[in-house]
Design an enzyme around this catalytic site. Structure first.
Site, PDB file in Angstrom:
ATOM      1  N   ARG A 123     117.282   7.738 -28.855  1.00 56.20           N
ATOM      2  CA  ARG A 123     116.807   6.365 -28.619  1.00 56.20           C
ATOM      3  C   ARG A 123     115.939   5.934 -29.795  1.00 56.20           C
ATOM      4  O   ARG A 123     115.668   6.712 -30.691  1.00 56.20           O
ATOM      5  CB  ARG A 123     116.025   6.293 -27.312  1.00 56.20           C
ATOM      6  CG  ARG A 123     114.785   7.181 -27.315  1.00 56.20           C
ATOM      7  CD  ARG A 123     113.975   7.032 -26.044  1.00 56.20           C
ATOM      8  NE  ARG A 123     112.934   8.064 -26.024  1.00 56.20           N
ATOM      9  CZ  ARG A 123     112.117   8.278 -25.011  1.00 56.20           C
ATOM     10  NH1 ARG A 123     112.202   7.541 -23.919  1.00 56.20           N
ATOM     11  NH2 ARG A 123     111.204   9.222 -25.077  1.00 56.20           N
ATOM     12  N   GLU A 162     107.456   1.690 -25.847  1.00 55.35           N
ATOM     13  CA  GLU A 162     106.660   2.516 -26.759  1.00 55.35           C
ATOM     14  C   GLU A 162     107.007   2.308 -28.233  1.00 55.35           C
ATOM     15  O   GLU A 162     107.595   3.186 -28.881  1.00 55.35           O
ATOM     16  CB  GLU A 162     106.793   3.999 -26.411  1.00 55.35           C
ATOM     17  CG  GLU A 162     106.044   4.388 -25.168  1.00 55.35           C
ATOM     18  CD  GLU A 162     105.917   5.906 -24.979  1.00 55.35           C
ATOM     19  OE1 GLU A 162     106.573   6.672 -25.707  1.00 55.35           O
ATOM     20  OE2 GLU A 162     105.146   6.319 -24.105  1.00 55.35           O
ATOM     21  N   GLU A 333     103.093   4.636 -17.567  1.00 53.86           N
ATOM     22  CA  GLU A 333     103.676   5.953 -17.310  1.00 53.86           C
ATOM     23  C   GLU A 333     102.549   6.961 -17.176  1.00 53.86           C
ATOM     24  O   GLU A 333     101.823   7.208 -18.141  1.00 53.86           O
ATOM     25  CB  GLU A 333     104.597   6.366 -18.463  1.00 53.86           C
ATOM     26  CG  GLU A 333     105.748   5.402 -18.701  1.00 53.86           C
ATOM     27  CD  GLU A 333     106.664   5.841 -19.843  1.00 53.86           C
ATOM     28  OE1 GLU A 333     106.526   6.982 -20.339  1.00 53.86           O
ATOM     29  OE2 GLU A 333     107.514   5.033 -20.255  1.00 53.86           O
ATOM     30  N   TRP A 341     108.218  17.429 -23.957  1.00 54.99           N
ATOM     31  CA  TRP A 341     108.363  17.064 -25.369  1.00 54.99           C
ATOM     32  C   TRP A 341     107.315  17.638 -26.315  1.00 54.99           C
ATOM     33  O   TRP A 341     107.444  17.492 -27.517  1.00 54.99           O
ATOM     34  CB  TRP A 341     108.378  15.545 -25.515  1.00 54.99           C
ATOM     35  CG  TRP A 341     107.304  14.856 -24.717  1.00 54.99           C
ATOM     36  CD1 TRP A 341     107.474  14.226 -23.516  1.00 54.99           C
ATOM     37  CD2 TRP A 341     105.911  14.744 -25.038  1.00 54.99           C
ATOM     38  NE1 TRP A 341     106.276  13.723 -23.075  1.00 54.99           N
ATOM     39  CE2 TRP A 341     105.303  14.029 -23.979  1.00 54.99           C
ATOM     40  CE3 TRP A 341     105.108  15.173 -26.109  1.00 54.99           C
ATOM     41  CZ2 TRP A 341     103.933  13.736 -23.954  1.00 54.99           C
ATOM     42  CZ3 TRP A 341     103.751  14.891 -26.082  1.00 54.99           C
ATOM     43  CH2 TRP A 341     103.178  14.181 -25.015  1.00 54.99           C
TER      44      TRP A 341
HETATM   45  C1  GAL Z   1     107.508   8.456 -22.946  1.00 53.76           C
HETATM   46  C2  GAL Z   1     108.686   7.509 -22.800  1.00 53.76           C
HETATM   47  C3  GAL Z   1     109.470   7.772 -21.548  1.00 53.76           C
HETATM   48  C4  GAL Z   1     109.703   9.240 -21.361  1.00 53.76           C
HETATM   49  C5  GAL Z   1     108.392   9.957 -21.373  1.00 53.76           C
HETATM   50  C6  GAL Z   1     108.496  11.437 -21.156  1.00 53.76           C
HETATM   51  O1  GAL Z   1     107.114   8.553 -24.267  1.00 53.76           O
HETATM   52  O2  GAL Z   1     108.245   6.168 -22.801  1.00 53.76           O
HETATM   53  O3  GAL Z   1     110.700   7.090 -21.614  1.00 53.76           O
HETATM   54  O4  GAL Z   1     110.534   9.720 -22.367  1.00 53.76           O
HETATM   55  O5  GAL Z   1     107.774   9.755 -22.610  1.00 53.76           O
HETATM   56  O6  GAL Z   1     107.230  12.036 -21.114  1.00 53.76           O
END
Ligand code: GAL
Length: 670
Positions: A123, A162, A333, A341
């Site tokens: 993405r 983001e 979020e 990640w």
């Molecule tokens: C954010 C993102 C989300 C998801 C999330 C995972 O950076 O906006 O789409 O990937 O991380 O922690």
């Protein structure tokens, strides 16, 4: 036990910010069978959620082939969620352009700092400067806003997702090069002016026209810092205009409905205040576990806070984004469990999801939305927790959200976060400046600002963030840990304000052109301080300077300045190099610290400075943090031992009590 469903929550134009914390969740109907939607929506409402965000990666589901729109599923998803009683936040889907679009127009793709094209398959594969992508972005947003602008269930819009995630602000594409040249021509007017500003007489870097200027990458040595900072300014402006173009379209189709963007932790790649000016609510994404792993703390402290996170990093960003949103801040979020990640992905301690939710509310956040509803059993984020496990069973985060929803009922409504007495300046251009000219690995502006914030927080004092444009009314103390490019107009306003000020090293040390100021650093700060910096040095980790402050010797940091001053000397360097040279100077209005302080030394300096400015402090809170919202007081225990909450003897506890267990929250009035 099933709670009755609430009535559908139709948008109404007089909608105000809620008078109590609201909760929400990020949901991807396109990732789940249609048969699950109703049940999911029902369970969201049952859990106490009011909001649901959808759509931000759905472009290829909406338009699977050029011009072929499939709205049915989204119409239905919005209706199912809305009828269940949820308010929908609809994301524009531009963070994930479809494959067919990229294949048709490869010049959409961004290029990395090695000159290599970043391809489709994840993405954020777009370049902010691509003219084609601007057209396509406007086209899809127009279509979406046209369709859902008046939808009764869509209450808020989110632009893209983001900005800056996966290092995507800086692109070195041909399109970026073209746009950068235009930007430079507009900024400088003549190429001679650019040559002057960039100092191109140095190493014979002279340009004959704007058309000769390249992007600053793949050079044999570092570029002129002005070249680099201009590229960062340019890239920042590209984000601002990209975002604004979407906002304008949304406002046309959805008048009165707030627009937000979800910002990130620790990202200063673009000027967030400027994006904030074009939206109604700043939201941000809270992932404290990865934030700890990637953050400023020593390995020892990271081990100590492994499952609770850095006690200050999240609060810092709530306060920062409250400023970016001019008072309105949401969490779009919230991490609900382990993520996928970071280099290591530890689980938060049980109870942290609840703690983070109350922390957000205490710092002025009005809505906390969790990422995500259900853990995905496929694709990149399989290891990322949701509120539900992949089989739809309730996970730990779900239980903690249920607890928050129950606790909410015990709190009075309508409490608002007030103005703080202390403001910290965060200036994005100054961040660009120290990235362009670091001068030593030990100088990390993001860590320095957080260290200062931490010291203020450990003394129980609330903080606001400000930019150099912000109103200074009412502040008793302005802290500027890393204001490298000080705007003379800001310094003049500060001088005229009622606030006292304390500046960190390097403050005022560069002009807008990234030059050393004519009268030497701290440049415009001369209006406040009789002071001149004649030498700076950065120092390696294996060496620490010693500073005598009061009657105590302290170890000081990775940066040291030699200053000449007519001001009172408040601390001096000791040791075998320039012993007695001032380490901190000041007068009745302003103080300047000529080194980096940390830990207990910084705590002492900040504590004394707060007292000097007439701000009341508490004794060091250690691992406890407190915050105030209206008449509500909050305490959060990040430590591993029970702690006593500093509440008045007549306090009424609404949540928790005077003795606070690790990972626990207390809320009281006095
Ligand atoms: C954010 C993102 C989300 C998801 C999330 C995972 O950076 O906006 O789409 O990937 O991380 O922690």
């Amino acid at each position: 036990m099933h709670m009755p469903l609430t009535k559908p929550n139709h948008f109404n134009a007089d909608e105000q910010a809620a008078d109590m914390l609201e909760l929400g969740v990020c949901y991807y109907p396109e990732q789940w069978p249609r048969a699950k939607w109703e049940e999911d929506a029902r369970r969201m409402v049952e859990l106490g959620l009011a909001w649901v965000r959808i759509g931000e990666f759905a472009w290829a589901h909406i338009e699977p082939r050029p011009g072929e729109f499939h709205w049915e599923w989204m119409d239905e998803a919005i209706e199912v969620l809305g009828l269940a009683g949820l308010k929908v936040i609809l994301g524009t889907p531009t963070a994930a352009p479809p494959k067919w679009l990229v294949d048709r127009h490869p010049d959409i793709l961004p290029v990395d700092a090695k000159g290599v094209v970043r391809k489709f398959g994840a993405r954020r594969h777009y370049c902010f400067s691509s003219r084609r992508y601007r057209v396509e972005s406007a086209r899809i947003v127009e279509a979406m806003a046209g369709r859902y602008g008046n939808n009764p269930f869509v209450h808020v819009w989110q632009t893209d997702n983001e900005y800056g995630d996966h290092d995507t602000i800086y692109s070195y594409s041909d399109e970026a090069q073209r746009a950068f040249r235009e930007w430079l021509a507009a900024r400088y007017g003549t190429v001679e002016e650019l040559n002057r500003a960039w100092g191109t007489s140095f190493w014979a870097m002279h340009y004959n026209s704007f058309g000769e200027v390249d992007l600053p990458y793949n050079l044999v040595e570092e570029p002129s810092p002005t070249h680099l900072v201009d590229f960062m300014r340019f890239s920042s402006d590209q984000v601002v205009s990209f975002n604004k173009a979407q906002v304008d379209i949304i406002r046309r189709h959805a008048p009165g409905r707030p627009v937000t963007h979800n910002f990130m932790n620790q990202n200063t790649d673009f000027d967030h205040y400027k994006v904030g000016d074009d939206i109604d609510i700043a939201s941000w994404d809270v992932y404290p576990m990865g934030g700890l792993i990637n953050g400023r703390l020593s390995a020892e402290d990271k081990a100590r806070y492994l499952r609770v996170g850095d006690p200050d990093q999240t609060a810092f960003h709530h306060d920062l984004y409250r400023a970016v949103g001019r008072g309105r801040v949401w969490v779009m979020e919230q991490q609900p469990g382990p993520v996928n990640w970071a280099t290591h992905n530890q689980s938060p301690a049980d109870g942290m999801v609840r703690l983070w939710t109350w922390l957000a509310y205490a710092h002025g956040v009005d809505m906390v939305s969790y990422f995500r509803w259900r853990q995905a059993p496929f694709a990149q984020e399989q290891f990322h927790a949701g509120l539900l496990l992949p089989n739809s069973a309730e996970d730990q985060g779900y239980l903690e959200v249920a607890q928050v929803a129950a606790e909410m009922k015990r709190l009075p409504k309508g409490e608002l976060r007030g103005r703080a007495q202390v403001a910290i300046v965060l200036d994005y251009e100054s961040r660009f400046a120290t990235r362009a000219l670091p001068q030593g690995r030990g100088y990390l502006a993001s860590a320095i600002a957080l260290d200062w914030y931490c010291a203020v927080s450990r003394l129980g004092v609330d903080v606001d963030f400000i930019g150099q444009h912000s109103d200074l009314n009412g502040y008793k103390l302005v802290l500027a840990p890393d204001l490298v490019i000080a705007d003379p107009a800001f310094v003049t306003r500060l001088a005229a304000s009622g606030a006292k000020a304390m500046f960190g090293p390097r403050s005022g040390s560069k002009t807008r052109d990234m030059h050393i100021p004519e009268g030497l650093p701290p440049g415009p700060l001369a209006e406040l301080l009789d002071l001149c910096v004649t030498r700076v040095e950065s120092l390696p980790d294996f060496h620490r300077e010693t500073v005598l402050y009061g009657n105590t010797s302290h170890r000081a940091g990775a940066w040291r300045e030699t200053v000449r001053t007519g001001e009172k000397v408040l601390a001096t360097f000791e040791g075998d190099y320039r012993t007695g040279s001032p380490a901190m100077v000041g007068n009745d209005k302003a103080r300047y610290l000529a080194t980096l302080a940390q830990g207990d030394f910084l705590l002492k300096l900040i504590g004394d400075t707060l007292t000097w400015a007439g701000v009341e402090t508490l004794p060091d809170l250690g691992d406890l943090r407190i915050a105030r919202r209206g008449k509500l007081n909050f305490a959060f225990n990040y430590g591993s031992a029970t702690a006593s909450v500093p509440a008045a003897s007549d306090a009424t506890f609404l949540v928790g009590g005077r003795e606070l267990d690790p990972v626990d929250v207390a809320i009281w009035t006095e």
